[in-house]
Motif scaffolding. Sequence first.
Motif, mmCIF file in Angstrom:
data_model
loop_
_atom_site.group_PDB
_atom_site.id
_atom_site.type_symbol
_atom_site.label_atom_id
_atom_site.label_comp_id
_atom_site.label_asym_id
_atom_site.label_seq_id
_atom_site.Cartn_x
_atom_site.Cartn_y
_atom_site.Cartn_z
ATOM 1 N N VAL A 228 0.857 -1.194 0.000
ATOM 2 C CA VAL A 228 0.000 0.000 0.000
ATOM 3 C C VAL A 228 0.892 1.242 0.000
ATOM 4 C CG1 VAL A 228 -1.955 1.133 1.134
ATOM 5 C CG2 VAL A 228 -1.642 -1.342 1.384
ATOM 6 N N TRP A 243 -5.062 -0.852 11.842
ATOM 7 C CA TRP A 243 -5.196 -2.227 11.359
ATOM 8 C C TRP A 243 -4.775 -3.255 12.412
ATOM 9 C CZ3 TRP A 243 -2.470 -1.322 5.960
ATOM 10 C CH2 TRP A 243 -3.256 -0.432 5.202
ATOM 11 N N VAL A 300 -7.987 -0.999 4.066
ATOM 12 C CA VAL A 300 -7.269 -0.052 3.191
ATOM 13 C C VAL A 300 -8.210 1.062 2.742
ATOM 14 C CG1 VAL A 300 -6.073 0.193 0.972
ATOM 15 C CG2 VAL A 300 -5.614 -1.792 2.425
ATOM 16 N N VAL A 306 -3.897 7.024 1.153
ATOM 17 C CA VAL A 306 -3.529 5.908 0.278
ATOM 18 C C VAL A 306 -3.455 6.390 -1.175
ATOM 19 C CG1 VAL A 306 -4.215 3.646 -0.625
ATOM 20 C CG2 VAL A 306 -4.502 4.160 1.816
ATOM 21 N N VAL A 309 -2.369 0.656 -4.457
ATOM 22 C CA VAL A 309 -2.387 -0.640 -3.765
ATOM 23 C C VAL A 309 -2.108 -1.756 -4.756
ATOM 24 C CG1 VAL A 309 -3.735 -2.207 -2.307
ATOM 25 C CG2 VAL A 309 -4.224 0.238 -2.247
#
Length: 456
Positions: A228, A243, A300, A306, A309
């Motif tokens: 990621v 996470w 995610v 982000v 990915v």
Amino acid sequence: MEAPELDPSVLGELREVVGADHVITDDRRTSYEVDWTGRFLGATPAVVRPAHTAQVAAVLDVCRRHAIAVVPQGGNTGMVGGSVPLSGELVLSLRRIDRVGEVDHAAKQITVGAGATMESLQQAAAAAGLRYAVDFGSRGSATVGGSIATNAGGVNVLRYGGTREQLLGVEAVLGSGLVVSRLGGLVKDNTGLHLPSLLCGSEGTLGVITAARVRLVTAHPHTVTALVGFDSVAAAIDAVAAWRSSIDVLDAAEIMLNDGVLLVSRAFGYPLPFEEPCVAYLLVEASAHDDPTDLLAMAVADATGVLDVAVARDSRRRGLLWRAREEHTAAINTIGVPHKFDVTLPLAGLAEFMAVVPSVVREVEPAAATWLFGHVGDGNIHVNVTGIAPDAAGLDEHVYRYVVACGGSISAEHGIGTAKARWLSLNRSPDEMAAMRAIKHALDPVGILNPHVLFD
Ligand code: FAD
Ligand code: MLT
Ligand code: ZN
């Protein structure tokens, strides 16, 4: 450095114990005298390779009687100068003691010789449909005994803990000559001091480990790996923090920065993962009975910052994603001999630490390059510095004082060795140091085992 000569009669005694073929005094000593990074170079009068515990005990008896210092050595992949004869010690190599026992399916345990490689242990577990939870990039050379002596961590500490958490029993010869052996694997066994825990992380200063009983874990049918890309280190670390609690089947969370990924790509022709570079990359892995891909995808999707990915489920493509991370160590070594810091910081202060430590390094070494990567899920960052003299003591003090000021540990998983012995007191109180010295003296009264490791 010239290796001190051993009296021929002592060599004779050693040959009598292990056989002449297993007392090496010629050029074959070279690979035992220098560490993996090339930073620590020593010299030894002889490399002695016993075949079993009784021979280890007899070799140590000879060394005690003649006050000969000994460096126990496994795969010699250690990173802190603890596995090489920097002061002319005799090298005791455990690589011949490499038997991998039968898997005990009922108990999910196995007994292995200290000289067995991590990989051979992992393969025996996999062949039995199980898994040995400790894993790291030097698995092909690092030995089980060395991993216990260093309490090695690796990529799966996040879920399964480090080596100490897998350890059920050891067989070892103490510096005093006592032979301790408890390999039964009883999970509940409160019969006095837990010597395996004490020997784990003792870095060859208390005893020579010759065998171990370790637990194995379930090998889950479904594993997913994701790389990621993030627009900031802080966003990546925030994601890991979230996470760790939202994905209870998370095995690994590793961080890399763009300069490290570029370096691996340049050094080994590794294809860059994404079209556009990212500031930071998280490599995360989850495994479970039910396919965890959706769980990871949701996590995610919830994260901020982000940019890109990549997800893989088959082992070939998962391996490709892992290469970027696992080849950092070797790629950095292509630049020159690195100065390696292996530190742990509280997760809350990790982003700031990673932002600031390059300038902390430059305060002492203006021309230095700093490479950051590591086991971010455990707060463990590897700070590798290149472009400086290998033994930059000033840098050590400066960086370690900063780490301690941030509430951190100067050794996350590699140990203290000789490289950090001088700085151990930054992290341990005078009473703790005294207690450790007292234990050392009690179990190795002549002081033959790794006399320059741990204590300055
Ligand atoms: P050695 O290097 O031979 O010895 C290490 C120390 O243990 C020395 O002090 C030695 O005297 C002592 N010792 C060795 N065998 C015994 C024994 N049988 N009895 C008593 N003392 C003994 N480490 C991690 O923790 N996590 C990682 O992710 C990781 N990744 C790595 C990646 C690469 C590419 C490399 C090169 C190294 C990595 N390491 C890592 C460091 C290293 O592999 C570990 O410290 C490993 O546990 C060392 O095992 P070894 O058998 O090579 O021990
Ligand atoms: C790793 O995680 O790759 C290692 O611990 C080795 C290193 O610090 O280079
Ligand atoms: Zn590591």
